[in-house]
Design an enzyme around this catalytic site. Structure first.
Site, PDB file in Angstrom:
ATOM      1  N   HIS A 106       0.825  -1.210   0.000  1.00 19.12           N
ATOM      2  CA  HIS A 106       0.000   0.000   0.000  1.00 19.12           C
ATOM      3  C   HIS A 106       0.858   1.258   0.000  1.00 19.12           C
ATOM      4  CE1 HIS A 106      -4.021  -1.786   0.834  1.00 19.12           C
ATOM      5  NE2 HIS A 106      -3.278  -2.760   1.355  1.00 19.12           N
ATOM      6  N   GLU A 165       3.110  -0.190   4.141  1.00 13.79           N
ATOM      7  CA  GLU A 165       2.476   1.105   3.859  1.00 13.79           C
ATOM      8  C   GLU A 165       3.585   2.142   3.740  1.00 13.79           C
ATOM      9  OE1 GLU A 165      -0.886   3.019   3.033  1.00 13.79           O
ATOM     10  OE2 GLU A 165      -1.353   1.456   4.484  1.00 13.79           O
TER      11      GLU A 165
END
Length: 293
Positions: A106, A165
């Site tokens: 992500h 992330e």
């Protein structure tokens, strides 16, 4: 713990997060990059229709569709809900998965740097995160767990899993440095699993800083749900920095400062994440803990 035989690398769970998408495309083109001697690695492009539209999702957030009751609900038939059922059949089923480890890639518009997002605190996930932080000292570990609540992320199909992330980066864009750093973390994760399978990890016995999820904070709003304030400029970009009582957190449109009024310090993350406006999340508050294993 048994050996890990099958690893899935998932990109494009959100269609406007290009880093993971173009990494899985790269790995598809050059599969030797993710092949290892003692386990099988497969890639999954999770949300291709949203990518075509350069949007986070078509109908609903795919990364919130993996609760068991939703996967089993025959009435949930929009694009992402159907896609979640397909992914669950491919990687899962949740609770008894075909894959032993899931890595979900992500990006974020918040100043999160390089973050490992845990959906559970399984010792193997913590050890992998500790290894990644030894390879890349800028790595931080965020344990996004709500006690008593089932996790709905795609990587929650598998107990051994986490998300990577990285940010800050604008939606629908690529940044070469973050692309390369994400790829380095993927490679290091695969190396760790390979070494685990070969029994070489008995030397890993250390502690790790984990930012444990406390709660989410919404923007100040009117009764009909309209935002009345922004992240205060003194807080913007300060993800993982300590926030103490009395410090500014919001600035209203007419210039009034709103202060953090709770009694204990906290470490906010996902500050001003663009995708979280619709979710009513201005930031997530965490507590900083050292875990030894």
């Amino acid at each position: 713990m048994e050996k890990i035989n099958k690893v899935a690398i998932v990109g494009g769970t959100h269609g406007n997060e290009f880093t993971g998408i173009y990494l899985v495309k790269k790995f598809e083109k050059f599969p030797d990059l993710i092949s290892r001697t003692n386990f099988e690695t497969q890639i999954l492009f999770a949300n291709p229709q949203a990518f075509e539209l350069v949007r986070r999702y078509v109908d609903t957030d795919l990364n919130r569709c993996f609760k068991l009751q939703d996967l089993e609900n025959q009435n949930k038939t929009n694009y992402e809900e159907t896609r979640a059922k397909f992914i669950n059949q491919m990687l899962g089923p949740k609770g008894n998965p075909k894959f032993d480890f899931i890595l979900d890639l992500h990006t974020t518009t918040a100043n999160m740097g390089l973050t490992i997002v845990l959906a559970n605190n399984h010792p193997f996930n913590l050890k992998t995160a500790a290894y990644l932080s030894s390879v890349e000292p800028d790595v931080r570990v965020y344990s996004w767990i709500n006690p008593g609540e089932e996790n709905a992320f795609v990587n929650s199909i598998c107990e051994l899993s986490f998300g990577i992330e990285v940010g800050p980066i604008a939606q629908g864009t690529l940044k070469a440095d973050l692309f390369q750093k994400t790829e380095k973390l993927v490679q290091a994760s695969l190396d760790f699993i390979e070494n685990f399978n070969e029994g070489k990890l008995n030397l890993i016995n250390q502690d790790i800083i984990v930012y444990k999820h406390l709660k989410v904070v919404d923007y100040p709003k009117t009764e009909d749900g309209e935002i009345t304030a922004m992240i205060h400029p003194e807080l913007q970009g300060r993800d993982y920095e300590q926030l103490t009582p009395g410090e500014p957190i919001f600035l209203t449109f007419d210039g009034e400062t709103i202060y953090y009024e709770e009694e204990i310090p906290t470490w906010p993350v996902f500050i001003n994440e663009a995708a979280y406006y619709e979710k009513g999340i201005a930031m997530c508050l965490t507590k900083k803990e050292r875990i030894t294993f």
